[in-house]
Write an enzyme that holds these catalytic residues in place. Structure first.
Site, PDB file in Angstrom:
ATOM      1  CE  LYS A 196       3.401   2.557  -4.449  1.00  0.00           C
ATOM      2  NZ  LYS A 196       3.372   1.743  -3.716  1.00  0.00           N
ATOM      3  CE  LYS A 249       3.234   6.145  -0.658  1.00  0.00           C
ATOM      4  NZ  LYS A 249       3.962   4.827  -0.863  1.00  0.00           N
TER       5      LYS A 249
HETATM    6 ZN   LIG Z   1       6.274  -1.983  -3.927  1.00  0.00          ZN
END
Ligand SMILES: [Zn+2]
Length: 326
Positions: A196, A249
Site C-alpha cells: 500500500k 493499492k
Molecule cells: Zn487506516
C-alpha cells in the site's frame, strides 16, 4: 524484385469472431469487490461529492444498496465504517456494537451468501485520523497491533467472512492471525493490504470515510511510490505472517507492481482501483471528454492483464450492467 518478409498480425483481427477466439484476458463479475460506506444515524444516503454514484448509508438505508449488489451477482463487498464518535484509540473500530459490526450482522442475516469483507483499521475511528495509536506526533507500531487484533476478532464475531487489515503497521498480519486463531476464527482468511503506497489518489476516499489525518501524513507507514523492491519485502512478510490474499493499492499507477507480485507469489491478488482513479474517470466522462464505459472496461481489463485476480472497485455495479449488455 526483393520479396518482402513480414508477419501478418492482422489475420487474427479480421473479424469479431476471430478477435474473440484469440482474446487473452477477461473481466468477469466474479472478479469484483464493491466498497460500501456505512455510518451511524437514520435515513441517510449521503452522496460523496468527489465520487459520483457513491454514497454513505445508515443501517436503515443500507439494505436497498446491498440488495442491488446481490441482485447484480457481485460476490463480495468491503465495508468501511463512519462512527458517531471518535476517540484517541478508535474504540468504535473494535466495539461489538461498532458500525461495521452492526452492518455486518445485518447484511449476513439478510444475505448469508454474500462475502462480507471487513476493512480493519483505526483511522476512521480515531480523532487524530491516524491508522494506529499515537504518542505526540509518532504513530506507535506495536501498541497498535493489539487494537487491530481486537478489531479483527469483533468483526469476525459479527460474521465477517474475510478480514482486510489496511493499516500498514509492521506485524499486523501476524498479530491479527494470532488473535483470530485464539478466538476460534482459524477459518477466517486475511486479505492483507500488503503493498500500500502513500498515494495522492486516496483524496476522495478521505471525504467518503472521513478519515484524513489531523496532523502529518502516513508516509512513516505507507510506502514510497518510487519503490519497487520494497513491494517484494512487504508482500513476502505478509505471506510469512499468514496472509491469504494480497491487496495492491492503488492499482492504475502500480500495474508494474501487480505484475511483479503476480510473477513471484502464488496467493490471489486483489487490485484496489482507488477513489482518485474512479473520480478522474467520472469527472472526465461528466465533461464529455471521454466515454465512460469503454474507458472503465479498458482500465479494469488492464489490471487483470497485469495479473490481478480480483478488483476492488467503485465501478463494480456499472461494470456488471455493461458486461450483461453485450
Ligand atoms: Zn487506516
Amino acid at each position: 524484385m526483393t520479396e518482402l518478409n513480414f508477419r501478418r498480425h492482422r489475420r487474427l483481427r479480421s473479424s469479431k469472431a476471430m478477435r474473440s477466439m484469440v482474446k487473452e484476458t477477461y473481466l468477469h463479475k466474479e472478479d469484483l469487490i464493491y466498497p460500501i460506506f456505512v455510518m451511524e444515524g437514520e435515513n441517510i444516503k449521503n452522496p460523496v461529492s468527489s465520487m459520483p454514484g457513491v454514497f454513505q448509508f445508515s443501517l436503515d438505508t443500507l439494505n436497498t444498496e446491498v440488495d442491488e449488489v446481490v441482485e447484480l451477482g457481485i460476490p463480495a463487498i468491503i465495508l468501511f465504517g463512519l462512527p458517531a464518535e471518535k476517540d484517541a484509540v478508535g474504540t468504535g473500530a473494535f466495539h461489538d456494537h461498532g458500525i461495521v459490526q452492526k452492518a455486518t450482522r445485518q447484511i449476513k442475516e439478510r444475505h448469508p451468501d454474500i462475502i462480507v469483507i471487513a476493512d480493519t483499521c483505526l483511522c476512521e475511528f480515531t480523532d487524530h485520523g491516524h491508522c494506529g495509536v499515537v504518542e505526540g506526533e509518532k504513530v506507535l507500531n506495536d501498541a497498535s497491533l493489539d487494537l487491530l487484533g481486537r478489531t479483527a476478532v469483533s468483526q469476525a464475531k459479527a460474521g465477517a467472512d474475510i478480514i482486510a487489515p489496511s493499516n500498514m503497521m509492521d506485524g499486523f498480519v501476524a498479530a491479527i492471525r494470532v488473535a483470530l486463531d485464539e478466538a476460534g476464527f482459524e477459518d477466517v482468511p486475511i486479505m492483507s493490504y500488503a503493498v500500500k503506497y502513500a498515494s495522492a489518489y486516496y483524496g476522495p476516499f478521505r471525504e467518503a470515510a472521513d478519515g484524513a489525518p489531523q496532523f502529518g501524513d502516513r508516509k512513516t507507514y505507507q510506502m514510497d511510490p518510487a519503490n519497487r523492491m520494497e513491494a517484494f519485502r512487504e508482500a513476502e512478510s505478509d505471506i510469512e505472517e499468514g496472509a491469504d490474499f494480497l491487496i495492491i493499492k492503488p492499482a492504475l499507477s502500480y500495474l508494474d507492481i501487480i505484475r511483479d507480485v503476480r510473477n513471484n507469489y502464488t496467493l490471489p491478488i486483489v487490485a484496489y482501483n482507488v477513489s482518485g482513479e474512479y473520480a478522474m474517470i467520472k469527472a472526465a466522462a461528466q465533461n464529455g471528454w471521454i466515454e465512460e464505459k469503454p474507458v472503465v472496461m479498458e482500465t479494469l481489463l488492464g489490471m487483470k492483464r497485469a495479473g490481478a485476480d480480483m478488483i476492488l472497485t467503485y465501478h463494480a455495479k456499472d461494470v456488471v450492467r455493461w458486461l450483461e449488455e453485450k
